[in-house]
Design an enzyme around this catalytic site. Structure first.
Site, mmCIF file in Angstrom:
data_model
loop_
_atom_site.group_PDB
_atom_site.id
_atom_site.type_symbol
_atom_site.label_atom_id
_atom_site.label_comp_id
_atom_site.label_asym_id
_atom_site.label_seq_id
_atom_site.Cartn_x
_atom_site.Cartn_y
_atom_site.Cartn_z
ATOM 1 N N ARG A 69 70.493 -19.304 -29.238
ATOM 2 C CA ARG A 69 71.853 -20.042 -29.013
ATOM 3 C C ARG A 69 72.282 -21.075 -30.135
ATOM 4 O O ARG A 69 71.543 -21.543 -30.782
ATOM 5 C CB ARG A 69 71.787 -20.819 -27.605
ATOM 6 C CG ARG A 69 71.816 -20.011 -26.674
ATOM 7 C CD ARG A 69 71.754 -20.714 -25.132
ATOM 8 N NE ARG A 69 70.615 -21.440 -24.991
ATOM 9 C CZ ARG A 69 70.250 -22.564 -25.250
ATOM 10 N NH1 ARG A 69 71.122 -23.476 -25.733
ATOM 11 N NH2 ARG A 69 68.877 -23.187 -24.936
ATOM 12 N N TYR A 197 73.153 -12.362 -29.614
ATOM 13 C CA TYR A 197 72.232 -13.013 -28.948
ATOM 14 C C TYR A 197 72.156 -13.262 -27.512
ATOM 15 O O TYR A 197 73.329 -13.862 -27.320
ATOM 16 C CB TYR A 197 71.473 -14.137 -29.837
ATOM 17 C CG TYR A 197 70.522 -14.853 -29.072
ATOM 18 C CD1 TYR A 197 69.300 -14.581 -28.897
ATOM 19 C CD2 TYR A 197 70.748 -15.798 -28.088
ATOM 20 C CE1 TYR A 197 68.286 -14.946 -28.119
ATOM 21 C CE2 TYR A 197 69.796 -16.531 -27.609
ATOM 22 C CZ TYR A 197 68.603 -16.196 -27.433
ATOM 23 O OH TYR A 197 67.727 -16.757 -26.511
ATOM 24 N N LYS A 206 73.962 -18.329 -19.288
ATOM 25 C CA LYS A 206 74.519 -19.714 -19.386
ATOM 26 C C LYS A 206 75.944 -20.266 -19.332
ATOM 27 O O LYS A 206 76.256 -21.057 -18.881
ATOM 28 C CB LYS A 206 73.814 -20.167 -21.138
ATOM 29 C CG LYS A 206 72.507 -19.778 -20.962
ATOM 30 C CD LYS A 206 71.497 -20.780 -20.041
ATOM 31 C CE LYS A 206 70.159 -20.367 -20.514
ATOM 32 N NZ LYS A 206 68.884 -21.137 -19.637
ATOM 33 N N HIS A 226 70.055 -26.049 -14.191
ATOM 34 C CA HIS A 226 69.058 -25.261 -15.004
ATOM 35 C C HIS A 226 67.659 -25.333 -14.593
ATOM 36 O O HIS A 226 67.062 -26.042 -15.253
ATOM 37 C CB HIS A 226 69.348 -25.786 -16.465
ATOM 38 C CG HIS A 226 68.594 -25.150 -17.751
ATOM 39 N ND1 HIS A 226 68.214 -25.458 -18.847
ATOM 40 C CD2 HIS A 226 68.137 -23.758 -17.759
ATOM 41 C CE1 HIS A 226 67.627 -24.659 -19.555
ATOM 42 N NE2 HIS A 226 67.701 -23.525 -18.840
ATOM 43 N N SER A 248 65.098 -25.115 -22.247
ATOM 44 C CA SER A 248 64.805 -23.907 -22.758
ATOM 45 C C SER A 248 63.375 -23.879 -23.263
ATOM 46 O O SER A 248 63.214 -24.742 -24.278
ATOM 47 C CB SER A 248 65.667 -23.427 -23.568
ATOM 48 O OG SER A 248 66.871 -23.248 -23.032
ATOM 49 N N CYS A 250 60.290 -24.105 -22.092
ATOM 50 C CA CYS A 250 59.059 -25.326 -21.842
ATOM 51 C C CYS A 250 58.541 -24.918 -20.605
ATOM 52 O O CYS A 250 57.927 -25.797 -20.089
ATOM 53 C CB CYS A 250 59.941 -26.592 -21.410
ATOM 54 S SG CYS A 250 60.414 -27.347 -22.808
ATOM 55 N N ASP A 275 65.418 -19.624 -13.985
ATOM 56 C CA ASP A 275 66.096 -20.261 -15.029
ATOM 57 C C ASP A 275 67.175 -20.892 -14.263
ATOM 58 O O ASP A 275 67.670 -22.039 -14.829
ATOM 59 C CB ASP A 275 66.715 -19.560 -15.978
ATOM 60 C CG ASP A 275 67.335 -19.953 -17.154
ATOM 61 O OD1 ASP A 275 66.651 -20.900 -17.717
ATOM 62 O OD2 ASP A 275 68.199 -19.320 -17.814
ATOM 63 N N ARG A 367 62.428 -12.413 -26.951
ATOM 64 C CA ARG A 367 62.873 -12.310 -25.537
ATOM 65 C C ARG A 367 62.369 -10.911 -24.847
ATOM 66 O O ARG A 367 62.483 -9.792 -25.633
ATOM 67 C CB ARG A 367 64.082 -12.644 -25.188
ATOM 68 C CG ARG A 367 64.640 -13.909 -25.646
ATOM 69 C CD ARG A 367 64.542 -14.934 -24.738
ATOM 70 N NE ARG A 367 64.514 -16.341 -25.128
ATOM 71 C CZ ARG A 367 64.672 -17.669 -24.275
ATOM 72 N NH1 ARG A 367 64.602 -17.284 -23.092
ATOM 73 N NH2 ARG A 367 64.663 -18.364 -24.638
#
Ligand code: SAT
Ligand code: MN
Length: 585
Positions: A69, A197, A206, A226, A248, A250, A275, A367
């Site tokens: 991002r 992306y 998001k 989130h 993100s 973690c 998420d 990903r």
């Protein structure tokens, strides 16, 4: 396909703006998936992987300048600048439509526009939100069909006059100087130009489910967060649901699918989401959480049969792998997969690679996109339109120092303050330096679609509406010793902290009252079968007076940017923390 006149009219307008050669209305069928996969394979947009090893799976590489991002190119285009707040980039909506409208003008000449109706949440539920994404990327279509309920089901749900979020995307030239991710909360509109992306282009994720939805939630009295959602079944068979906000990369996906350690028999984990959580007050006065997504967009590197077997099993079929290493036999590999690397392969950039080359084979933010329904421990409740009732909310991040393994806040207001002062070391999920401590309130800093001080007030205002609020905790799996090594084993053993949390919710676990909140006594943690020194445990549970005094200063600096808009409650909380630390020192 649409009976919704508004939708048809808007698509027509966008077609005349982007001027595609063809327009394809996506129905979400299996036939369509095969047709689009074959087409994308013929142009190299995707590569079919080895269908024996990975049935239904494809591979994709993004442009090298387009791997995460891009927060500096992400804007909130509210009519008033102050409504975007000091932590968001703002662009005047008129300027944004005109400037990026010029880029969209004719950008799909020679290309096909895919019309992708999608639902976030359970179709038909009063709490779901509908979107339509227009995109010139088959990769986007294939991802959206995993991450959302897409196609006919969404067109049907759209009916004749349901509202929907207008999502327009073009890869454009994939030029970072012509890349914009624009949100128009007041128009329920998202424009994304010049990227391919995930987080920039899967606009249901998001962009809609956090940035636009957080704005809707503020107005409609609910919360878009989130957060992962997970059910923990304890040996007596009772299932306790929690939601947890981490920045993100973690470990949200890992925690959402955790495997209990063998030394904790009788515990089971049920994944609801990894998420995003949409949270509402139920008729019983509790908070109920729904996962609006239908898939996982997880970080591949570091994911292995040891660290997250459930994720590995989820992504074994019908999945998309982006920016990982491609092996000669059409399989995938990444750093931390815990299997030997291939002798030679092609890396995420498309260059020949060997283990000796000294380069990473897969990008650190590579990903996998995988259907949630394939997760071996998916909760039977995961598509329940009412969601699941939350007993606890967890905040956390990567903090090498400072935050103890786990602590409980004193009450909702203090818990909101704990969430608002969250900080974490940055990861590869966003462009920029990695490993720098940054304040990331509720892990929402990059995802709040309006002024964050208003968002804080929304949290605080929820208190009087929630008759039975969940308890709020903070966790930190990433505390390090003086030599830099991790003090806590993490992964499955994180269940030990969660188990303490659950027992706290039931009033069954001991704690010490410290200035920052209730910290477990050493004896109150279930450490059966875990080898950890008394010294390490002491460090993990320590509340360091001087470090927290410094933390207070750093919080103050972050809060300063909100000026008079910062809720007074936070000033009170800071003062109270300072006083408690004064007595503690
Ligand atoms: O790239 S995404 O925003 O979808 C994933 C993340 O950064 O959490
Ligand atoms: Mn995320």
């Amino acid at each position: 396909m649409f009976r919704n006149k508004e939708a048809v009219k808007w698509v027509e307008e966008m077609v005349s703006l982007c001027k595609p050669d063809h327009v394809v209305w996506c129905d979400g069928s299996e036939e369509e998936r095969q047709r689009l996969t074959a087409e994308a394979a013929s142009t190299g947009e995707v590569l079919e992987l080895n269908q024996d090893a990975l049935p239904g799976c494809v591979y994709h590489r993004t442009a090298q300048n387009d791997v995460a991002r891009t927060e500096h190119l992400t804007f909130i285009c509210s009519r008033k600048e102050e409504d975007a707040g000091p932590t968001n980039n703002w662009m005047d909506p008129k300027e944004a439509y005109s400037k990026v409208g010029e880029m969209f003008d004719g950008c799909m000449k020679g290309r096909t526009m895919y019309v992708i109706p999608f639902v976030m949440g359970t179709p038909g539920s009063p709490f779901r939100k509908i979107g339509i994404e227009l995109s010139d990327s088959i990769y986007v279509v294939l991802n959206m069909r995993i991450m959302t309920r897409m196609g006919k089901v969404a067109a049907d749900d759209l009916g004749e006059n349901e509202e929907f979020t207008k999502c327009l995307h073009s890869k454009g030239e994939l030029d970072i100087d012509r890349r914009y991710i624009l949100h128009f909360p007041e128009d329920n509109t998202i424009w994304s130009y010049g990227s391919g992306y995930g987080g920039n282009v899967l606009l249901g994720k998001k962009c809609l489910s956090l940035r636009i939805a957080s704005y809707m939630g503020m107005q409609e009295g609910w919360m878009a967060e989130h957060m992962l959602i997970v059910g923990i079944e304890s040996p007596d068979g009772e299932i306790t649901y929690i939601a947890a906000a981490f920045p993100s990369a973690c470990g949200k996906t890992n925690l959402a699918m955790l495997i209990p350690p063998e030394s904790m028999p009788g515990y089971r984990i049920w994944t609801v989401g990894d998420d995003i959580a949409w949270i509402r007050i139920g008729p019983d006065g509790r908070l109920w959480a729904v996962n609006p997504e239908a898939g996982f967009f997880g970080v591949a590197p570091g994911t292995s049969m040891k660290t997250n077997p459930n994720a590995m099993l989820t992504a074994r079929k019908n999945s998309i792998f982006t920016n990982v290493l491609l092996t000669p036999d059409g399989n995938v590999w990444w750093e931390g997969m815990d299997v030997p690397p291939p002798v030679e392969a092609v890396d995420w950039k498309g260059d020949p690679w060997t283990p000796q080359s000294g380069e990473k084979g897969s990008h650190p933010n590579a990903r996998f996109t995988a259907p949630a329904s394939q997760c071996p421990v998916i909760s039977p409740e995961w598509e329940n339109p009412q969601g699941v009732p939350l007993s606890a909310i967890l905040f956390g991040g990567r903090r090498a120092k400072l935050a103890p393994l786990v602590y409980e806040s004193f009450n909702w207001q203090h818990g909101t303050f704990v969430g608002a002062t969250m900080a974490s070391e940055t990861t590869a999920a966003a462009t920029g330096a990695v490993g720098v401590v940054r304040r990331d309130p509720m892990a929402m800093l990059p995802f709040c679609g309006y002024d964050m001080s208003r968002y804080f007030r929304h949290w605080l205002e929820m208190e009087e509406k929630i008759a039975n609020p969940p308890k709020i905790f903070n966790v930190n799996w990433f505390k390090r010793d003086d030599d830099g090594s991790f003090l806590w084993p993490g992964y499955g053993d994180n269940l030990r902290a969660i188990d303490w949390i659950i027992r706290r919710c039931k009033g069954e676990a001991d704690a010490v009252e410290t200035p920052i909140g209730y910290v477990p006594t050493k004896e109150s943690l279930n450490l059966n079968g875990l080898e950890i020194s008394d010294r390490a445990l002491g460090k993990l549970l320590e509340v360091d007076h001087d470090a927290w005094m410094l933390e207070l200063e750093s919080m103050q600096k972050f809060f300063d940017q909100f000026g008079y808009n910062l809720p007074e409650e936070f000033i009170d909380e800071q003062q109270a923390l300072r006083t408690r630390l004064g007595h503690w020192g």
